[in-house]
Write a protein that holds these residues in place. Sequence first.
Motif, PDB file in Angstrom:
ATOM      1  N   LEU A   1      21.848  32.349 -12.819  1.00 12.08           N
ATOM      2  CA  LEU A   1      21.466  33.639 -13.391  1.00 12.08           C
ATOM      3  C   LEU A   1      20.015  33.944 -13.045  1.00 12.08           C
ATOM      4  N   CYS A   2      19.745  35.171 -12.682  1.00 14.94           N
ATOM      5  CA  CYS A   2      18.384  35.620 -12.352  1.00 14.94           C
ATOM      6  C   CYS A   2      18.110  36.907 -13.119  1.00 14.94           C
ATOM      7  N   PRO A   3      17.919  36.808 -14.431  1.00 15.74           N
ATOM      8  CA  PRO A   3      17.894  38.015 -15.264  1.00 15.74           C
ATOM      9  C   PRO A   3      16.851  39.053 -14.875  1.00 15.74           C
TER      10      PRO A   3
ATOM     11  N   TRP B   1      28.832  23.158  -6.349  1.00 18.18           N
ATOM     12  CA  TRP B   1      28.658  24.569  -6.004  1.00 18.18           C
ATOM     13  C   TRP B   1      27.821  25.268  -7.069  1.00 18.18           C
ATOM     14  N   CYS B   2      27.051  26.233  -6.615  1.00 15.63           N
ATOM     15  CA  CYS B   2      26.303  27.117  -7.505  1.00 15.63           C
ATOM     16  C   CYS B   2      26.567  28.547  -7.062  1.00 15.63           C
ATOM     17  N   LEU B   3      27.144  29.345  -7.945  1.00 11.65           N
ATOM     18  CA  LEU B   3      27.444  30.740  -7.650  1.00 11.65           C
ATOM     19  C   LEU B   3      26.337  31.608  -8.239  1.00 11.65           C
ATOM     20  N   ILE B   4      25.530  32.173  -7.323  1.00  7.97           N
ATOM     21  CA  ILE B   4      24.419  33.026  -7.729  1.00  7.97           C
ATOM     22  C   ILE B   4      24.930  34.453  -7.949  1.00  7.97           C
ATOM     23  N   HIS B   5      24.462  35.092  -8.983  1.00  9.68           N
ATOM     24  CA  HIS B   5      24.837  36.483  -9.283  1.00  9.68           C
ATOM     25  C   HIS B   5      26.360  36.633  -9.402  1.00  9.68           C
ATOM     26  N   ALA B   6      26.989  35.745 -10.131  1.00 14.32           N
ATOM     27  CA  ALA B   6      28.425  35.927 -10.396  1.00 14.32           C
ATOM     28  C   ALA B   6      28.562  36.939 -11.536  1.00 14.32           C
TER      29      ALA B   6
ATOM     30  N   THR C   1      25.204  42.758 -16.234  1.00 13.99           N
ATOM     31  CA  THR C   1      24.961  41.644 -17.148  1.00 13.99           C
ATOM     32  C   THR C   1      26.046  40.591 -16.993  1.00 13.99           C
ATOM     33  N   PHE C   2      25.638  39.361 -16.802  1.00 14.74           N
ATOM     34  CA  PHE C   2      26.578  38.247 -16.669  1.00 14.74           C
ATOM     35  C   PHE C   2      27.308  38.019 -17.995  1.00 14.74           C
TER      36      PHE C   2
END
Length: 703
Positions: A289-291, A264-269, A301-302
Amino acid sequence: MPEFHARAALLPDGWAADVLIAADSAGTITAVTPDAPPGAADRLRGAVIPGVPNLHSHAFQRAMAGGAERRSPAGQDSFWTWRDTMYRFVGLLTPEDAEAVAAQLYVELLEWGFTGIAEFHYLHHQPDGTPYADIAEMALRHLGAARRTGIGITLLPSLYRHGGIFGADPVPGQRRFLNDLEPYRRILEACRAATAGDAQAAVGMAPHSLRAVTPAMLQAIAALPGPIHIHAAEQLKEVAECQAATGARPVQWLLDNAPVDARWCLIHATHMDAAETRALAATGAVAGLCPSTEASLGDGTFPLRPYLEAGGSFGIGTDSHVGISPRDELAPVGDQPAPGAARARRGDQRGRAASRKAAAGGRAGRRRPGQRAAARRHRPWAALRPGRAGRGAPRADRARRRWPAGCLGVLRPGQSRPHHHRRCEAGGRGRAACRAARHRRGVCEDDAEIAGMTEGPLHGKTAYVTGGSRGIGRAIALAFAGAGADVAICHLGDAAQATTLVQAVTARGRRGFQMEADVAAPAATRAFAAAAEAALGPCDILVNNAGINIRGAFETISEADYDRVVDVHVKGMFFMAQAVYPGMVARGHGRIINIASQLAFKGGPDITPYCTAKAGIVGFTRSLAWEAAPKGIQVNAIAPGPIETDLTRARGPDWKKAMEDTILAGRLGQPEEIAATALLLAGPGGAFYVGATLSPNGGDVMH
């Protein structure tokens, strides 16, 4: 097998000099040897570093980058107002537009050092929501763009059914995204079929978010093989909606109700509390992460530092592509203090650590069929242009235009130097609409596959062929295009054949260029070289093929006839080579192939000027080879025997029969057989030929 040589390369233990990179025929790196001489290896320019996988992309959004990054009159801008702008924009895109935008984006990403893409694709249907005749049309357009540009791709068709958490009705702007499970499975099946056996492509699933799928849909997707990507907790509003509907925060709900693990990959967690942060890290899942996008949309901010302290894994993506540089995506990551003893690190050590972790997480997040989750022995590599690391990112608003179909000057895998886009045929804006893209040879991705090695030995090269519209020249041009090269030809009064040749080159996915030029005039050769370079880029391979024959008994040959034959063959070859030679010297590599004839050795009646000129070509080849070889340029010749072309067919059946009776092979040669010899000399297999004259002649002459 292919070999590459880098003056400087970043290895796991740090920077190393004179690094020889060996690969097998499938493009997998088999050995990396520091302090090694280059030998015959292709020399990579600039520093070579591990390439970075891009974990999250919505390619179509590159074309609207800059269009929503401005303050609205109301001054109440947010992710949700940006989303409304995006909904209006997607109604404009055709499949051709989507592929054009994706190809342009993928070239730019390769230019900056991203060597693989996870395409989270949810733009499935026609503007009214009706599926295309091929329900996977839009997804396969992205696969086509990836293949044409050479970037590795993990297709992630997105399941998007609802407009709010757990069953809310969608809004009209989402109609192009919507699928139930059954049509979604058909899209997946089509993507898996299209990528079967492709080492550069894989397929996974992307339930869009808890806003877009139901728990039952999520469970159904979790039962399928492959990586799973999902938007997790990008906005505070969706966190509040999830808590209101379920009593749990989004990430916590996922961990409690879905089998979240290393695939699994959680985008924008982004919006996790401390408990969610530790729990996600413990699953082995990757945080995407997509800074630059998260900053552009004000997401937040993650919590990277506590996540890393808990042993979490992360990768980076460019999402909406307002930024497309790994450096810029990693900068906020590298600026955050690392846990423990690593806090004392500064400068490039911290950046290197961030890059290494992002690459590892990226490889796990866009796992290919059969790929293990553990760290791999081989690494992906990207060759950087000298001076590139210090430049600012390209302006986002450069991608705001819509590109009409036909404006792609598509870049092939493994190109060794800058190439410019061909002029747009639909709208004529050329570079104004498609800015020049550049990609260095040596880019490879994931399991250390060297991009383009499975595509052809001349990928990324540009060849100039004189006399290229017919016969042997035409066969060579087509063979080079089939092997991955862009091809420019010159001709004399043969525009129709030259045009069809360029069309055939283009049909092979390469760029072609043709121009009328009399090579007997040095000014014409220089003009052809300049025009070809402007259209396709500098010359890597020159084939001097242009020729003419004026037959007659020795005593009847006039001075004008003699001069014409010798000028076309020898003078034209000399000054054509002189036109491209300085550029080859400056780049430290090049191949020059001169087409002579077995008649240079055998002679023949009524063709004294022709035999004289062909012998001169052999002498020129040997002489220039002495000067050129120390500069990295290999000069060789081909001396064909009798070949079946328009010129020999004009001699009539009696001549053909006589030749077949004397040639040991019992037949005339074919232009494609000479093209195969030229391909040998132009490609990796020709690395040890210097000053040679190869003579495929069917046994007509033995020497």
